[in-house]
Design a protein around this motif. Structure first.
Motif, PDB file in Angstrom:
ATOM      1  N   GLN A   1       0.834  -1.204   0.000  1.00 49.13           N
ATOM      2  CA  GLN A   1       0.000   0.000   0.000  1.00 49.13           C
ATOM      3  C   GLN A   1       0.869   1.254   0.000  1.00 49.13           C
ATOM      4  O   GLN A   1       0.633   2.201  -0.761  1.00 49.13           O
ATOM      5  N   LEU A   2       1.879   1.281   0.855  1.00 52.42           N
ATOM      6  CA  LEU A   2       2.727   2.463   0.987  1.00 52.42           C
ATOM      7  C   LEU A   2       3.570   2.685  -0.262  1.00 52.42           C
ATOM      8  O   LEU A   2       3.835   3.833  -0.644  1.00 52.42           O
ATOM      9  N   PHE A   3       3.988   1.594  -0.903  1.00 49.60           N
ATOM     10  CA  PHE A   3       4.736   1.711  -2.155  1.00 49.60           C
ATOM     11  C   PHE A   3       3.911   2.445  -3.200  1.00 49.60           C
ATOM     12  O   PHE A   3       4.401   3.359  -3.879  1.00 49.60           O
ATOM     13  N   TRP A   4       2.647   2.045  -3.343  1.00 45.18           N
ATOM     14  CA  TRP A   4       1.796   2.663  -4.361  1.00 45.18           C
ATOM     15  C   TRP A   4       1.357   4.073  -3.970  1.00 45.18           C
ATOM     16  O   TRP A   4       0.925   4.849  -4.824  1.00 45.18           O
ATOM     17  N   LEU A   5       1.482   4.407  -2.693  1.00 45.65           N
ATOM     18  CA  LEU A   5       1.250   5.791  -2.266  1.00 45.65           C
ATOM     19  C   LEU A   5       2.491   6.647  -2.509  1.00 45.65           C
ATOM     20  O   LEU A   5       2.445   7.865  -2.324  1.00 45.65           O
ATOM     21  N   GLY A   6       3.591   5.995  -2.897  1.00 45.09           N
ATOM     22  CA  GLY A   6       4.785   6.731  -3.278  1.00 45.09           C
ATOM     23  C   GLY A   6       5.924   6.710  -2.288  1.00 45.09           C
ATOM     24  O   GLY A   6       6.948   7.356  -2.507  1.00 45.09           O
ATOM     25  N   ILE A   7       5.783   5.985  -1.170  1.00 47.99           N
ATOM     26  CA  ILE A   7       6.858   5.918  -0.183  1.00 47.99           C
ATOM     27  C   ILE A   7       7.900   4.902  -0.658  1.00 47.99           C
ATOM     28  O   ILE A   7       7.582   3.727  -0.842  1.00 47.99           O
ATOM     29  N   PRO A   8       9.147   5.318  -0.857  1.00 45.87           N
ATOM     30  CA  PRO A   8      10.155   4.435  -1.452  1.00 45.87           C
ATOM     31  C   PRO A   8      10.628   3.300  -0.551  1.00 45.87           C
ATOM     32  O   PRO A   8      10.959   2.225  -1.034  1.00 45.87           O
ATOM     33  N   LYS A   9      10.701   3.560   0.765  1.00 47.20           N
ATOM     34  CA  LYS A   9      11.293   2.566   1.654  1.00 47.20           C
ATOM     35  C   LYS A   9      10.406   2.290   2.853  1.00 47.20           C
ATOM     36  O   LYS A   9      10.059   3.193   3.602  1.00 47.20           O
ATOM     37  N   THR A  10      10.044   1.019   3.025  1.00 47.87           N
ATOM     38  CA  THR A  10       9.287   0.587   4.201  1.00 47.87           C
ATOM     39  C   THR A  10      10.031  -0.570   4.858  1.00 47.87           C
ATOM     40  O   THR A  10      10.174  -1.648   4.269  1.00 47.87           O
ATOM     41  N   TYR A  11      10.527  -0.339   6.059  1.00 49.26           N
ATOM     42  CA  TYR A  11      11.131  -1.417   6.841  1.00 49.26           C
ATOM     43  C   TYR A  11      10.012  -2.228   7.469  1.00 49.26           C
ATOM     44  O   TYR A  11       8.888  -1.733   7.670  1.00 49.26           O
ATOM     45  N   ARG A  12      10.314  -3.482   7.804  1.00 46.32           N
ATOM     46  CA  ARG A  12       9.273  -4.362   8.335  1.00 46.32           C
ATOM     47  C   ARG A  12       9.745  -5.057   9.608  1.00 46.32           C
ATOM     48  O   ARG A  12      10.883  -5.540   9.680  1.00 46.32           O
ATOM     49  N   ILE A  13       8.865  -5.086  10.601  1.00 45.75           N
ATOM     50  CA  ILE A  13       9.107  -5.849  11.826  1.00 45.75           C
ATOM     51  C   ILE A  13       7.996  -6.881  11.942  1.00 45.75           C
ATOM     52  O   ILE A  13       6.831  -6.541  12.121  1.00 45.75           O
ATOM     53  N   ASN A  14       8.344  -8.156  11.800  1.00 45.02           N
ATOM     54  CA  ASN A  14       7.383  -9.259  11.940  1.00 45.02           C
ATOM     55  C   ASN A  14       7.859 -10.163  13.068  1.00 45.02           C
ATOM     56  O   ASN A  14       9.050 -10.401  13.206  1.00 45.02           O
TER      57      ASN A  14
ATOM     58  N   SER B   1      15.563   9.410   1.629  1.00 48.44           N
ATOM     59  CA  SER B   1      14.746   8.462   0.880  1.00 48.44           C
ATOM     60  C   SER B   1      14.418   9.018  -0.506  1.00 48.44           C
ATOM     61  O   SER B   1      14.011  10.169  -0.639  1.00 48.44           O
ATOM     62  N   ARG B   2      14.606   8.192  -1.525  1.00 53.25           N
ATOM     63  CA  ARG B   2      14.306   8.574  -2.900  1.00 53.25           C
ATOM     64  C   ARG B   2      13.735   7.369  -3.648  1.00 53.25           C
ATOM     65  O   ARG B   2      13.981   6.224  -3.285  1.00 53.25           O
ATOM     66  N   ARG B   3      13.007   7.635  -4.709  1.00 52.64           N
ATOM     67  CA  ARG B   3      12.426   6.550  -5.497  1.00 52.64           C
ATOM     68  C   ARG B   3      13.498   5.637  -6.080  1.00 52.64           C
ATOM     69  O   ARG B   3      14.516   6.098  -6.572  1.00 52.64           O
ATOM     70  N   GLY B   4      13.216   4.331  -6.031  1.00 51.05           N
ATOM     71  CA  GLY B   4      14.077   3.359  -6.676  1.00 51.05           C
ATOM     72  C   GLY B   4      13.692   3.210  -8.134  1.00 51.05           C
ATOM     73  O   GLY B   4      12.761   3.860  -8.629  1.00 51.05           O
ATOM     74  N   LEU B   5      14.367   2.320  -8.835  1.00 51.66           N
ATOM     75  CA  LEU B   5      14.136   2.152 -10.267  1.00 51.66           C
ATOM     76  C   LEU B   5      12.701   1.720 -10.573  1.00 51.66           C
ATOM     77  O   LEU B   5      12.089   2.211 -11.523  1.00 51.66           O
ATOM     78  N   ARG B   6      12.172   0.793  -9.768  1.00 58.26           N
ATOM     79  CA  ARG B   6      10.810   0.296 -10.036  1.00 58.26           C
ATOM     80  C   ARG B   6       9.784   1.406  -9.865  1.00 58.26           C
ATOM     81  O   ARG B   6       8.887   1.564 -10.698  1.00 58.26           O
ATOM     82  N   GLN B   7       9.915   2.182  -8.797  1.00 57.14           N
ATOM     83  CA  GLN B   7       8.972   3.272  -8.584  1.00 57.14           C
ATOM     84  C   GLN B   7       9.105   4.345  -9.661  1.00 57.14           C
ATOM     85  O   GLN B   7       8.103   4.893 -10.124  1.00 57.14           O
TER      86      GLN B   7
END
Length: 224
Positions: free
Chosen positions: A138-151, A188-194
């Motif tokens: 969801q955050l990727f498609w909202l434009g946030i380039p980097k999301t760390y994850r804690i599971n 934080s900046r957009r990667g190639l895919r974004q």
């Protein structure tokens, strides 16, 4: 530094406590931290008003606007959710439905590309990684380039019943992710895919295959 925290459930269980550990390591004196719960947001009715006309005319704009504004103004976004049936809570998904107009395919906010996020989820057994992956998408498609994850699987239904060694493992993860998040802040900046997807969406708007409202927005931003 501004931090926005979005809780996918009011229940103060293992996921909520994991977020607290993250905030303990992440937030410093002077930082602004705003926390929100999504439980009372009505279901999106699929009227397309936000996409075709104006998000301010959404019938649920009252409860969603303060949260969306906090997200847009934040430097760091934390989104947590317990794992419910191998995914995020229905309440959290309902909130994300109300942000559809901000997807890259519609009217993305340019400031999103300078934010960094953390997705948090715990579970008694399996599924926490699936929940954080859903948030990150969801955050990727909202434009946030980097999301760390804690599971983390905690093998307990209550935080009080989580084994000390598991809590220690969670604390170490929180400290590690907090350090990474702070280091990434402002960089934080957009990667190639974004970048590729953003350019593709621009071509769609330029060719007239998007909505008229979205095309006007892209032109106003100087993107097409």
């Amino acid at each position: 530094m501004k931090i926005a925290v979005l809780h996918g459930q009011k229940h103060h269980g293992s996921t909520w406590n994991t977020t607290r550990l993250l905030l303990d390591s992440l937030a410093s004196e002077g930082d602004e931290c705003n926390e929100f719960y999504v439980n009372d947001i009505p279901d999106c009715i699929g009227c397309f008003t936000c996409i075709l006309d104006d998000e301010e005319k959404c019938p649920h704009r009252g409860p969603t606007k303060p949260i969306i504004q906090a997200i847009e103004q934040a430097d760091i976004l934390i989104v947590d959710t317990p794992n419910y049936c191998m995914g995020m809570t229905g309440q959290l998904k309902t909130f994300f439905d109300h942000m559809a107009y901000r997807w890259m395919s519609h009217r993305p906010l340019d400031e999103m590309q300078r934010k960094v996020a953390v997705a948090v989820s715990t579970t008694a057994g399996a599924g926490a990684s699936i929940a954080t992956k859903q948030i990150a998408k969801q955050l990727f498609w909202l434009g946030i380039p980097k999301t760390y994850r804690i599971n983390q699987a905690v093998a307990a239904s209550k935080w009080d019943d989580v084994k000390p060694e598991t809590k220690l493992r969670i604390r170490r993860k929180a400290i590690r992710i907090a350090k990474k998040t702070r280091k990434k802040h402002g960089k934080s900046r957009r990667g190639l895919r974004q970048k590729f997807l953003f350019r593709m969406m621009g071509n769609i708007q330029k060719s007239g295959l998007g909505t008229p409202r979205d095309a006007v927005y892209w032109k106003e931003q100087g993107w097409i």
